[in-house]
Scaffold this active site. Structure first.
Site, PDB file in Angstrom:
ATOM      1  N   HIS A 130      -8.199  -0.808   6.341  1.00 15.72           N
ATOM      2  CA  HIS A 130      -8.430  -2.070   7.050  1.00 15.72           C
ATOM      3  C   HIS A 130      -9.060  -3.070   6.079  1.00 15.72           C
ATOM      4  O   HIS A 130     -10.030  -2.739   5.384  1.00 15.72           O
ATOM      5  CB  HIS A 130      -9.354  -1.834   8.260  1.00 15.72           C
ATOM      6  CG  HIS A 130      -9.579  -3.081   9.044  1.00 15.72           C
ATOM      7  ND1 HIS A 130      -8.635  -3.572   9.937  1.00 15.72           N
ATOM      8  CD2 HIS A 130     -10.599  -3.959   9.040  1.00 15.72           C
ATOM      9  CE1 HIS A 130      -9.098  -4.704  10.452  1.00 15.72           C
ATOM     10  NE2 HIS A 130     -10.279  -4.955   9.939  1.00 15.72           N
ATOM     11  N   ILE A 160      -1.222  -0.052  17.747  1.00 15.79           N
ATOM     12  CA  ILE A 160      -2.380   0.817  17.974  1.00 15.79           C
ATOM     13  C   ILE A 160      -1.892   2.145  18.528  1.00 15.79           C
ATOM     14  O   ILE A 160      -1.164   2.175  19.537  1.00 15.79           O
ATOM     15  CB  ILE A 160      -3.376   0.140  18.938  1.00 15.79           C
ATOM     16  CG1 ILE A 160      -3.924  -1.133  18.269  1.00 15.79           C
ATOM     17  CG2 ILE A 160      -4.514   1.089  19.310  1.00 15.79           C
ATOM     18  CD1 ILE A 160      -4.752  -2.001  19.184  1.00 15.79           C
ATOM     19  N   ASP A 181     -10.395   0.540  14.872  1.00 17.98           N
ATOM     20  CA  ASP A 181     -11.115   0.322  13.611  1.00 17.98           C
ATOM     21  C   ASP A 181     -12.557   0.841  13.656  1.00 17.98           C
ATOM     22  O   ASP A 181     -13.463   0.247  13.046  1.00 17.98           O
ATOM     23  CB  ASP A 181     -11.107  -1.173  13.233  1.00 17.98           C
ATOM     24  CG  ASP A 181      -9.698  -1.688  12.989  1.00 17.98           C
ATOM     25  OD1 ASP A 181      -8.844  -0.897  12.563  1.00 17.98           O
ATOM     26  OD2 ASP A 181      -9.459  -2.881  13.233  1.00 17.98           O
ATOM     27  N   ASN A 230       0.842  -1.215   0.000  1.00 20.54           N
ATOM     28  CA  ASN A 230       0.000   0.000   0.000  1.00 20.54           C
ATOM     29  C   ASN A 230       0.870   1.256   0.000  1.00 20.54           C
ATOM     30  O   ASN A 230       0.521   2.243  -0.636  1.00 20.54           O
ATOM     31  CB  ASN A 230      -0.949   0.011   1.201  1.00 20.54           C
ATOM     32  CG  ASN A 230      -2.205  -0.788   0.916  1.00 20.54           C
ATOM     33  OD1 ASN A 230      -3.058  -0.370   0.144  1.00 20.54           O
ATOM     34  ND2 ASN A 230      -2.297  -1.963   1.522  1.00 20.54           N
TER      35      ASN A 230
HETATM   36  C1  GAR Z   1      -3.291  -4.434   4.111  1.00 21.79           C
HETATM   37  O1  GAR Z   1      -4.170  -5.401   3.601  1.00 21.79           O
HETATM   38  C2  GAR Z   1      -3.987  -3.573   5.136  1.00 21.79           C
HETATM   39  O2  GAR Z   1      -5.347  -3.379   4.886  1.00 21.79           O
HETATM   40  C3  GAR Z   1      -3.802  -4.395   6.379  1.00 21.79           C
HETATM   41  O3  GAR Z   1      -2.496  -4.909   6.287  1.00 21.79           O
HETATM   42  C4  GAR Z   1      -2.167  -5.090   4.919  1.00 21.79           C
HETATM   43  C5  GAR Z   1      -0.830  -4.424   4.674  1.00 21.79           C
HETATM   44  O4  GAR Z   1      -0.278  -4.796   3.442  1.00 21.79           O
HETATM   45  N1  GAR Z   1      -3.987  -3.605   7.554  1.00 21.79           N
HETATM   46  C6  GAR Z   1      -4.438  -4.089   8.700  1.00 21.79           C
HETATM   47  O5  GAR Z   1      -4.728  -5.251   8.857  1.00 21.79           O
HETATM   48  C7  GAR Z   1      -4.564  -3.057   9.802  1.00 21.79           C
HETATM   49  N2  GAR Z   1      -5.303  -3.583  10.874  1.00 21.79           N
HETATM   50  P1  GAR Z   1       0.915  -3.997   2.817  1.00 21.79           P
HETATM   51  O6  GAR Z   1       2.027  -3.946   3.875  1.00 21.79           O
HETATM   52  O7  GAR Z   1       1.333  -4.791   1.615  1.00 21.79           O
HETATM   53  O8  GAR Z   1       0.420  -2.639   2.461  1.00 21.79           O
END
Ligand code: GAR
Length: 193
Positions: free
Chosen positions: A113, A96, A149, A21
Site C-alpha cells: 500500500h 477488496i 489496509d 510491482n
Molecule cells: C502501487 O503503488 C501500489 O502500492 C498501489 O497501486 C500501485 C500499483 O502500481 N496499491 C494500492 O493503492 C492498493 N490499495 P503497479 O500496478 O505499477 O504495481
C-alpha cells in the site's frame, strides 16, 4: 516455511493495472535465492497492462470481472487450489477480498500500500498526502485481514516529500521504493514462518 524442502513457494500475484510491482516481483523471483516462484497472475481487469507482461513470460493468467463478487471469488479459489498456490501477493489489486475468501484460502495474503500505514488507508493516498502537506510518505507491505489496509505490518519504507512534489512525482518516487520493498518484505515474512 522459507523454502519448503528446498522448494520455492507457489505464489499468485493479483493486479488491476500497470503491473510495475508485478514486474519487480517476477524479476526477483528469478534470482537463485528467491523463496517464491510466480505461478499465476490474476486480474479483475482484462485490460491490465501487467497481463501482457505475464503472458510474454508465459506465466499463467486468469481474469474474472468481479460483476458478482461471490462468483468471482469462488472461481478465484478454484484456480488458486488448482495451481497449489500457497501465497498471494496483491500488487495494485483494486478490489477488496472478502473475509470469506481470506478464510477459505487459509494461506497468507500480502498487500503493498503506497502510504505509511496506518496513515492514509484506502484510495487517493498521494493526493491526500500532498493536500495535507505531509513531510514524509512511503509504502507498507502488510498481511491482508478482513479490515481494509489494517493487517499486521511486515515492512515499511519512508521517504521525504519535497515541497515541489505533486501527486505524479510522489507516485513515481514511491513506486521506485516499492520495487525494492516488496521482494524484501516477502523474504522477511517467509523467513519468519
Ligand atoms: C502501487 O503503488 C501500489 O502500492 C498501489 O497501486 C500501485 C500499483 O502500481 N496499491 C494500492 O493503492 C492498493 N490499495 P503497479 O500496478 O505499477 O504495481
Amino acid at each position: 516455511m522459507g523454502k519448503l524442502n528446498g522448494k520455492k513457494i507457489n505464489t499468485a500475484v493479483f493486479i488491476s493495472g500497470r503491473g510495475s510491482n508485478l514486474k519487480s516481483l517476477v524479476k526477483n523471483s528469478k534470482k537463485k535465492n528467491s523463496p517464491v516462484i510466480i505461478r499465476l497472475v490474476i486480474s479483475n481487469n482484462l485490460k491490465a497492462k501487467g497481463l501482457i507482461y505475464a503472458k510474454k513470460l508465459k506465466i499463467k493468467t486468469y481474469v474474472t470481472d468481479y460483476k458478482n463478487v461471490n462468483i468471482s471469488e469462488k472461481k478465484l479459489l478454484e484456480k488458486l487450489f488448482k495451481y497449489k498456490i500457497n501465497l498471494i501477493c496483491l500488487a495494485g489489486f483494486m478490489k477488496i477480498l472478502s473475509g470469506n475468501f481470506i478464510k477459505k484460502f487459509k494461506k497468507p495474503i500480502l498487500n503493498i500500500h503506497p502510504s505509511l500505514l496506518p496513515k492514509y488507508k484506502g484510495l487517493s493516498t498521494h493526493k491526500k498526502v500532498i493536500n495535507n502537506k505531509e513531510k514524509y510518505s512511503g509504502s507498507t507491505v502488510h498481511l491482508v485481514s478482513s479490515k481494509l489496509d489494517s493487517g499486521h505490518i511486515i515492512l515499511q519504507k519512508k521517504i521525504k516529500v519535497s515541497k515541489f512534489d505533486n501527486e505524479k512525482t510522489l507516485e513515481k518516487k514511491i513506486l521506485k521504493i516499492e520495487h525494492i520493498l516488496y521482494p524484501k518484505a516477502i523474504k522477511k515474512f517467509l523467513a519468519s514462518l
